[in-house]
Design an enzyme around this catalytic site. Structure first.
Site, PDB file in Angstrom:
ATOM      1  N   GLU A 105       0.821  -1.214   0.000  1.00 12.42           N
ATOM      2  CA  GLU A 105       0.000   0.000   0.000  1.00 12.42           C
ATOM      3  C   GLU A 105       0.860   1.271   0.000  1.00 12.42           C
ATOM      4  OE1 GLU A 105      -3.257   1.918   3.144  1.00 12.42           O
ATOM      5  OE2 GLU A 105      -1.806   0.407   3.781  1.00 12.42           O
ATOM      6  N   LYS A 110      -9.423   2.152  -2.756  1.00 10.76           N
ATOM      7  CA  LYS A 110      -9.877   1.635  -1.470  1.00 10.76           C
ATOM      8  C   LYS A 110     -11.256   2.187  -1.128  1.00 10.76           C
ATOM      9  CE  LYS A 110      -8.422   1.165   3.366  1.00 10.76           C
ATOM     10  NZ  LYS A 110      -7.477   1.644   4.406  1.00 10.76           N
ATOM     11  N   CYS A 141      -5.093  -2.612   2.997  1.00 12.65           N
ATOM     12  CA  CYS A 141      -4.931  -2.379   4.437  1.00 12.65           C
ATOM     13  C   CYS A 141      -6.028  -3.090   5.229  1.00 12.65           C
ATOM     14  CB  CYS A 141      -4.901  -0.886   4.728  1.00 12.65           C
ATOM     15  SG  CYS A 141      -4.371  -0.475   6.406  1.00 12.65           S
TER      16      CYS A 141
END
Length: 535
Positions: A276, A348, A404
């Site tokens: 990430e 995301k 994440c």
């Protein structure tokens, strides 16, 4: 007398906090979870200040176990602990209320109520899907296979059932041999023979059933390494360096990840994965727009790597879109083919509140100092399914990406699987938390996403723990060096394992088990309320 009760309950509260804390990774003394809640249940049985000691138990537990959050925000650490303790508070009150009016044993109440509050805590932006008691058992493969039906909640239900049964047995013996004790008896405590039989038979039967299912499932669905070859890159860039990087430091970060990726040259690699936000440049816009050298260098690195390795690339970075004359920033996974051509991206969807954005920012702008970024990020709007050309003459594989903490959102992974993803890739940067237990706990959560959906998950983590997880939850490879597996650098290459089976029951139907527990809890509470009204 009251002073004595206070200190006894305080000791029992500390005992639950201690046992429960040590059952989670790390140190992950997992068997402690099977007895950790017993002291707390005894507090509830006495009825002495149940709400106070339930909240205290929750507050101490979360404050102690969320200490790794201190690396990011001390204020957020305390605030989150204060909030999450409310789930323990309401759990204790509901159990006490139902026991008081229906006089049922813990065994028939606690497992349903516990799963109810874990389920409520699982919703993004409402709770925090971390430290679920079932997570303590992530290394016990036969036990956790039931998650492909019940989700992770099935393991939590079983653990709480055992704790409740032990508490009921203690209550039974105290009521029998110490009739003057302050324990409030249930209806089974007065029916001694039946109490013993039910309290022992129910948990033993459940354990036997779940283990039998697990053993046969592991034997009947072997996972074979017949999938694509993946190489994950772990650069171990300290977060303090990354978040405040100047021009030269950004170049060094890019150079480090590029050099590590080039180690995959000559290996059979279908895709190279960066964690990430590890690309320091912006990949989705023309470098001339911002006129930054790092954007040009980042795009050149894509070409250098694909030319040397002839592998697809999945790179974690930041995307910028301009909408209505405003710049929007996204936490993004960029996908490039073997020729270095940009294919697609995934933004995301579920951002971390007060970590990546400020909820209701217009009214809560004073919390801006909590967000480690200079601007709040925007959430993605769709799940992206990427197609991987393996070049092996067989059908191309499809995969999804979770960024994440999105691996804590069970419904998101399930939807990716229903969308047709053959496997999942998790890119994360846990360097925020150094070499703390957060890294182990994060990995434990991801194990259950694999079992629930019978899919392999590969993780690329900046500081660890980069790993490969099979559809049965086995962690069959992880990056380590000389017994160290956190805060190290290197590459980890292996094959994805596929299981020859259709979508799991959980993938097809979701949290039916958890919702059923919510329904039972509601019925029990309403029954207790009705009895109180008409008593």
């Amino acid at each position: 007398m009251y002073k004595k009760h206070f200190y006894v309950n305080l000791f029992l509260s500390f005992l639950t906090v201690l046992l429960l804390s040590f059952s989670f990774p790390s140190p992950c003394v997992s068997y402690l979870a099977w007895i950790a809640l017993v002291p707390w249940f005894i507090i509830i049985s006495t009825g002495y200040r149940t709400g106070l000691f339930s909240y205290l138990t929750g507050l101490l537990f979360f404050a102690f176990n969320l200490t790794w959050l201190w690396f990011v925000t001390g204020f957020g650490w305390i605030l989150l602990a204060l909030f999450l303790a409310l789930f323990f508070y309401f759990f204790g009150l509901v159990i006490h209320y139902v026991r008081r009016w229906l006089r049922l044993p813990h065994l028939f109440i606690a497992p349903f109520v516990w799963v109810t509050f874990e389920y409520l805590r699982s919703f993004p932006y409402f709770g925090f899907p971390w430290f679920f008691v079932g997570h303590t058992q992530y290394l016990h493969l036969p036990l956790i296979q039931i998650a492909d039906i019940t989700g992770m909640y099935g393991i939590s239900f079983l653990i709480v059932t055992v704790n409740a049964a032990i508490a009921d047995l203690i209550e039974y013996f105290l009521f029998k041999y110490f009739p003057g004790s302050e324990i409030v008896p249930s209806i089974l405590s007065e029916k001694r023979g039946m109490a013993l039989r039910i309290t022992i038979i129910v948990p033993c039967s459940l354990i036997s059933l779940i283990l039998t299912y697990g053993y046969f499932d592991l034997k009947g669905k072997p996972a074979s390494p017949n999938g694509p070859d993946i190489c994950v890159v772990q650069g171990n860039i300290p977060q303090g360096v990354k978040i405040k990087a100047n021009k030269e430091q950004r170049k060094k970060i890019l150079s480090k990840y590029t050099d590590l990726s080039l180690q995959a040259a000559g290996k059979k690699t279908d895709i190279i994965v960066w964690p990430e936000t590890m690309v320091p440049g912006i990949l989705n816009i023309d470098p001339k727009i911002l006129n930054r050298e790092i954007d040009n260098l980042s795009k050149e690195s894509v070409r250098i790597i694909t030319d040397a390795t002839y592998a697809n690339l999945l790179l974690g970075g930041t995307a910028i879109d301009v909408r209505d004359a405003s710049a929007l920033y996204f936490n993004t996974a960029f996908y490039f083919d073997r020729n270095g051509s940009y294919i697609n991206r995934y933004d995301k969807i579920y951002l971390v509140p007060f970590g990546e954005f400020i909820p209701f920012e217009k009214w809560l702008s004073f919390f801006s100092y909590l967000v480690p970024y200079s601007v709040s990020l925007s959430g993605g709007e769709q799940r992206t399914i990427f197609e991987l050309d393996t070049g092996k003459g067989s059908r191309n594989c499809k995969f999804g990406v979770i960024i994440c903490y999105e691996d804590t959102v069970a419904s998101l992974v399930r939807k990716f699987r229903k969308d047709g993803a053959d496997f999942m890739i998790n890119i994360t940067n846990d360097a925020w938390f150094h070499n703390s237990s957060e890294l182990d706990q994060h990995l434990a959560v991801m194990v259950f996403r694999a079992v629930e959906n019978r899919t392999s998950i590969t993780r690329a983590a900046n500081s660890g723990i980069s790993s490969f997880i099979a559809p049965n939850g086995e962690i069959y490879d992880y990056l380590h060096s000389k017994k160290k597996y956190k805060e190290i650098e290197g590459i980890l290459c292996n094959k994805i394992r596929f299981e020859n089976s259709a979508n799991s029951w959980y993938t097809n139907h979701g949290d039916v088990f958890a919702i059923s527990c919510v329904s039972v809890t509601a019925v029990l509470f309403l029954a207790a309320l009705t009895k109180r009204i008409f008593a």
